[in-house]
Design a protein around this motif. Sequence first.
Motif, PDB file in Angstrom:
ATOM      1  N   ILE A 100      -7.194 -15.167  -3.205  1.00 43.11           N
ATOM      2  CA  ILE A 100      -8.079 -15.326  -4.356  1.00 43.11           C
ATOM      3  C   ILE A 100      -7.566 -14.490  -5.539  1.00 43.11           C
ATOM      4  CG2 ILE A 100     -10.433 -14.985  -5.201  1.00 43.11           C
ATOM      5  CD1 ILE A 100     -11.408 -15.436  -2.366  1.00 43.11           C
ATOM      6  N   SER A 101      -7.086 -13.263  -5.218  1.00 42.87           N
ATOM      7  CA  SER A 101      -6.538 -12.404  -6.285  1.00 42.87           C
ATOM      8  C   SER A 101      -5.448 -11.508  -5.715  1.00 42.87           C
ATOM      9  CB  SER A 101      -7.630 -11.554  -6.943  1.00 42.87           C
ATOM     10  OG  SER A 101      -8.164 -10.628  -6.010  1.00 42.87           O
ATOM     11  N   ASN A 102      -4.493 -11.113  -6.637  1.00 38.71           N
ATOM     12  CA  ASN A 102      -3.401 -10.227  -6.217  1.00 38.71           C
ATOM     13  C   ASN A 102      -2.917  -9.477  -7.456  1.00 38.71           C
ATOM     14  OD1 ASN A 102      -1.201  -8.928  -5.186  1.00 38.71           O
ATOM     15  ND2 ASN A 102       0.051 -10.772  -4.933  1.00 38.71           N
ATOM     16  N   SER A 103      -3.265  -8.220  -7.532  1.00 35.22           N
ATOM     17  CA  SER A 103      -2.897  -7.410  -8.711  1.00 35.22           C
ATOM     18  C   SER A 103      -1.724  -6.471  -8.465  1.00 35.22           C
ATOM     19  CB  SER A 103      -4.111  -6.585  -9.163  1.00 35.22           C
ATOM     20  OG  SER A 103      -4.505  -5.693  -8.134  1.00 35.22           O
ATOM     21  N   VAL A 104      -1.034  -6.659  -7.409  1.00 34.68           N
ATOM     22  CA  VAL A 104       0.012  -5.717  -6.999  1.00 34.68           C
ATOM     23  C   VAL A 104       1.205  -5.786  -7.985  1.00 34.68           C
ATOM     24  CG1 VAL A 104       1.649  -5.066  -5.204  1.00 34.68           C
ATOM     25  CG2 VAL A 104      -0.679  -5.843  -4.592  1.00 34.68           C
ATOM     26  N   ASP A 105       1.660  -4.601  -8.460  1.00 37.61           N
ATOM     27  CA  ASP A 105       2.886  -4.473  -9.278  1.00 37.61           C
ATOM     28  C   ASP A 105       3.766  -3.468  -8.570  1.00 37.61           C
ATOM     29  OD1 ASP A 105       4.880  -4.190 -11.083  1.00 37.61           O
ATOM     30  OD2 ASP A 105       3.631  -3.292 -12.663  1.00 37.61           O
ATOM     31  N   THR A 106       4.760  -3.953  -7.922  1.00 38.11           N
ATOM     32  CA  THR A 106       5.613  -3.092  -7.107  1.00 38.11           C
ATOM     33  C   THR A 106       6.605  -2.294  -7.932  1.00 38.11           C
ATOM     34  OG1 THR A 106       7.177  -4.894  -6.775  1.00 38.11           O
ATOM     35  CG2 THR A 106       5.407  -4.628  -5.119  1.00 38.11           C
ATOM     36  N   SER A 107       6.595  -2.546  -9.209  1.00 34.77           N
ATOM     37  CA  SER A 107       7.540  -1.800 -10.052  1.00 34.77           C
ATOM     38  C   SER A 107       6.968  -0.485 -10.533  1.00 34.77           C
ATOM     39  CB  SER A 107       7.962  -2.625 -11.268  1.00 34.77           C
ATOM     40  OG  SER A 107       6.829  -2.878 -12.105  1.00 34.77           O
ATOM     41  N   ALA A 108       5.722  -0.290 -10.283  1.00 35.31           N
ATOM     42  CA  ALA A 108       5.076   0.937 -10.752  1.00 35.31           C
ATOM     43  C   ALA A 108       4.148   1.476  -9.673  1.00 35.31           C
ATOM     44  CB  ALA A 108       4.295   0.659 -12.010  1.00 35.31           C
ATOM     45  N   VAL A 150       1.321   1.195  -4.113  1.00 31.88           N
ATOM     46  CA  VAL A 150       2.749   1.218  -4.459  1.00 31.88           C
ATOM     47  C   VAL A 150       3.109   2.667  -4.788  1.00 31.88           C
ATOM     48  CG1 VAL A 150       4.537   0.424  -6.043  1.00 31.88           C
ATOM     49  CG2 VAL A 150       2.683  -1.125  -5.346  1.00 31.88           C
ATOM     50  N   VAL A 151       4.056   3.164  -4.068  1.00 32.97           N
ATOM     51  CA  VAL A 151       4.459   4.568  -4.242  1.00 32.97           C
ATOM     52  C   VAL A 151       5.949   4.648  -4.618  1.00 32.97           C
ATOM     53  CG1 VAL A 151       2.724   5.391  -2.606  1.00 32.97           C
ATOM     54  CG2 VAL A 151       5.032   4.847  -1.796  1.00 32.97           C
ATOM     55  N   ASN A 152       6.254   5.781  -5.295  1.00 33.32           N
ATOM     56  CA  ASN A 152       7.652   6.091  -5.607  1.00 33.32           C
ATOM     57  C   ASN A 152       7.969   7.396  -4.928  1.00 33.32           C
ATOM     58  OD1 ASN A 152      10.211   6.327  -6.714  1.00 33.32           O
ATOM     59  ND2 ASN A 152       9.480   7.192  -8.656  1.00 33.32           N
ATOM     60  N   ASP A 153       8.751   7.343  -3.876  1.00 33.65           N
ATOM     61  CA  ASP A 153       9.088   8.550  -3.144  1.00 33.65           C
ATOM     62  C   ASP A 153      10.004   9.423  -3.977  1.00 33.65           C
ATOM     63  OD1 ASP A 153       7.577   7.740  -1.010  1.00 33.65           O
ATOM     64  OD2 ASP A 153       9.250   6.809   0.055  1.00 33.65           O
ATOM     65  N   ALA A 154       9.792  10.709  -3.977  1.00 32.36           N
ATOM     66  CA  ALA A 154      10.663  11.643  -4.704  1.00 32.36           C
ATOM     67  C   ALA A 154      12.031  11.696  -4.019  1.00 32.36           C
ATOM     68  CB  ALA A 154      10.023  13.013  -4.723  1.00 32.36           C
ATOM     69  N   PRO A 155      13.091  11.806  -4.830  1.00 29.77           N
ATOM     70  CA  PRO A 155      14.415  11.936  -4.220  1.00 29.77           C
ATOM     71  C   PRO A 155      14.514  13.255  -3.466  1.00 29.77           C
ATOM     72  CG  PRO A 155      14.550  12.290  -6.576  1.00 29.77           C
ATOM     73  CD  PRO A 155      13.145  11.843  -6.295  1.00 29.77           C
ATOM     74  N   HIS A 158       6.683   0.701  -1.658  1.00 28.59           N
ATOM     75  CA  HIS A 158       7.459   1.567  -2.537  1.00 28.59           C
ATOM     76  C   HIS A 158       7.808   0.810  -3.809  1.00 28.59           C
ATOM     77  CE1 HIS A 158       8.022   4.925   0.229  1.00 28.59           C
ATOM     78  NE2 HIS A 158       8.081   3.996   1.196  1.00 28.59           N
ATOM     79  N   VAL A 159       7.952   1.575  -4.804  1.00 31.29           N
ATOM     80  CA  VAL A 159       8.305   0.973  -6.107  1.00 31.29           C
ATOM     81  C   VAL A 159       9.562   0.133  -5.931  1.00 31.29           C
ATOM     82  CG1 VAL A 159       9.094   1.451  -8.459  1.00 31.29           C
ATOM     83  CG2 VAL A 159       7.246   2.813  -7.449  1.00 31.29           C
ATOM     84  N   GLY A 160       9.443  -1.044  -6.459  1.00 29.51           N
ATOM     85  CA  GLY A 160      10.580  -1.953  -6.382  1.00 29.51           C
ATOM     86  C   GLY A 160      10.637  -2.758  -5.106  1.00 29.51           C
ATOM     87  N   GLU A 161       9.732  -2.474  -4.170  1.00 27.37           N
ATOM     88  CA  GLU A 161       9.729  -3.202  -2.893  1.00 27.37           C
ATOM     89  C   GLU A 161       9.111  -4.565  -3.110  1.00 27.37           C
ATOM     90  OE1 GLU A 161       8.064  -2.660   1.695  1.00 27.37           O
ATOM     91  OE2 GLU A 161       7.878  -1.036   0.264  1.00 27.37           O
ATOM     92  N   LEU A 162       9.676  -5.575  -2.461  1.00 23.54           N
ATOM     93  CA  LEU A 162       9.141  -6.932  -2.569  1.00 23.54           C
ATOM     94  C   LEU A 162       7.821  -7.023  -1.793  1.00 23.54           C
ATOM     95  CD1 LEU A 162      12.427  -9.029  -2.062  1.00 23.54           C
ATOM     96  CD2 LEU A 162      11.197  -8.548  -4.206  1.00 23.54           C
ATOM     97  N   PHE A 163       6.838  -7.794  -2.320  1.00 27.02           N
ATOM     98  CA  PHE A 163       5.518  -7.930  -1.681  1.00 27.02           C
ATOM     99  C   PHE A 163       5.124  -9.388  -1.596  1.00 27.02           C
ATOM    100  CE2 PHE A 163       0.864  -8.272  -2.323  1.00 27.02           C
ATOM    101  CZ  PHE A 163       0.474  -7.861  -1.054  1.00 27.02           C
TER     102      PHE A 163
END
Length: 495
Positions: free
Chosen positions: A380-388, A414-419, A352-357
């Motif tokens: 080798i590579s890590n492109s994860v952006d948990t903010s988006a 990475v997902v942002n759940d709807a409120p 989830h967005v903002g979740e630590l990885f």
Amino acid sequence: MKLNKKSKATLITVGTSVVIASGFTGYAIMNHDSAVAPHKSKPAISAKHKVDPKLGETARKNLDANEKEQLKEIIHETNSGSPLIQENRVAKLTDNEKSQLAKILSEGDNPSILLLDTVPKQTDKSIINLVTKPKEKEVVPIIEPTKPDESQEQEIPTEPEIIIPPKIDPPVEPPIIDPPLIENSIPIIYTENKTIHVGTSFDPMAGVHALDFEDGDISSFVQVTYNGVNTSEEGSYLVMYEVTDKSGGKASKSITVTVINDAPEIFASDKTISIGDNFDPLEGVTASDTEDGDLTSSITILENNLDTSTEGIYQITYIVKDNYGKESSQINIKVTVVNDAPSIQADNLVLHVGELFDPLKGVTASDKQDGDLTSKIEVISNSVDTSAEGEYEVQYSVTDSHNKTVIKTIQIVVVNDAPQIIAEDRTILVGDLFDPLEDVTAQDTEDGDLTAKIEVISNTVDTLTEGEYTVFYSVKDSQDKLTTKVVTITVRGVL
């Protein structure tokens, strides 16, 4: 009968048969009724009685050499040409030979002796003998011619009448008729060439039978005259049969029995093993033989250059021999020794967005030869952006002790759940107070409680009038993710 008065003659009688004998120039004829009485004992022609040497030449020419020799012995012809009757030879003649002799002596112009077969029935013809001696010499009177009386008429002399007896043919013997020839069919033996396996039993009479046209089934008479079969050794062998039917008809037959020894077989297949594996080259390898059965325990390894510590392809060669010394074909298999690649255990994730990885969290690595290689995992590579919100990749690698490297990539979403707005349909009474935000809340996975950010977009409720009305809510999270919700408010009158 009258005799010729101008000739002298000698008369000889044999039994009661008439004999004409000529000694000079005339004939004398006499039978058993003549003036000279027959002898009471067996008469004979003495060897002293000479006869005319002119014998039956025509008949003599028809004699074979043996018969001529016999005739010479019976009638001894002297140099003077005066034949003498041989008593001892005539006595040994058969009736047929006596008849031939009479024929020979009776031919010509001046017959020497003529036998007339007028013997009475009581006289046995087989005992008529020309040469038995007479008891006494009986003088046959010689009639001298008398001087004619001139005063009387002379009688003209006449020749004596010659009576020629009828020719009697010898009895004809009935022909010998051979019985009809009955042909006996030769029996037939039925059997075929055979092929058997070495070590098996062999019965030469199995499946052998014989038939005969006259006697039918004579299989029980079949005999094995030769059996050279050796079932313990490969080869072709001869078996001979013979059968004889009841009439002596004989048949024979030969067959070839081939003794074969099938080569044993080995069953083995290529294998792949890992470096360091324990390997038994005989494991899973079997051998069998038609004659001996299971020969697995007799398998021999001719070649094995396997090195389980090093990757590569190796060869193992097998052979087996049966109990009769026959070898199988050589069987070669390939054994491939491999270094198994290590494996990385990592799964795709949803964040989830903002979740630590942490990309190494929950990620492990192992190797068949080296065991746990987790500590050697590299990101080798890590492109994860948990903010988006979005889809990202993480790539890992690990290398074992034999320098075999493996790489693995996972997907991170990475997902942002709807409120979420929590509000329920309600019923109120006419005239009641109505607060649209009362008991209405909002929650967000990433932002938590968003109740304070709920907005009433529309509210159509009229508390004074009965009816159904709607209230429309909305809320946004920190990522501006909007959620809306509509509830129904029912206003009804007092009961």
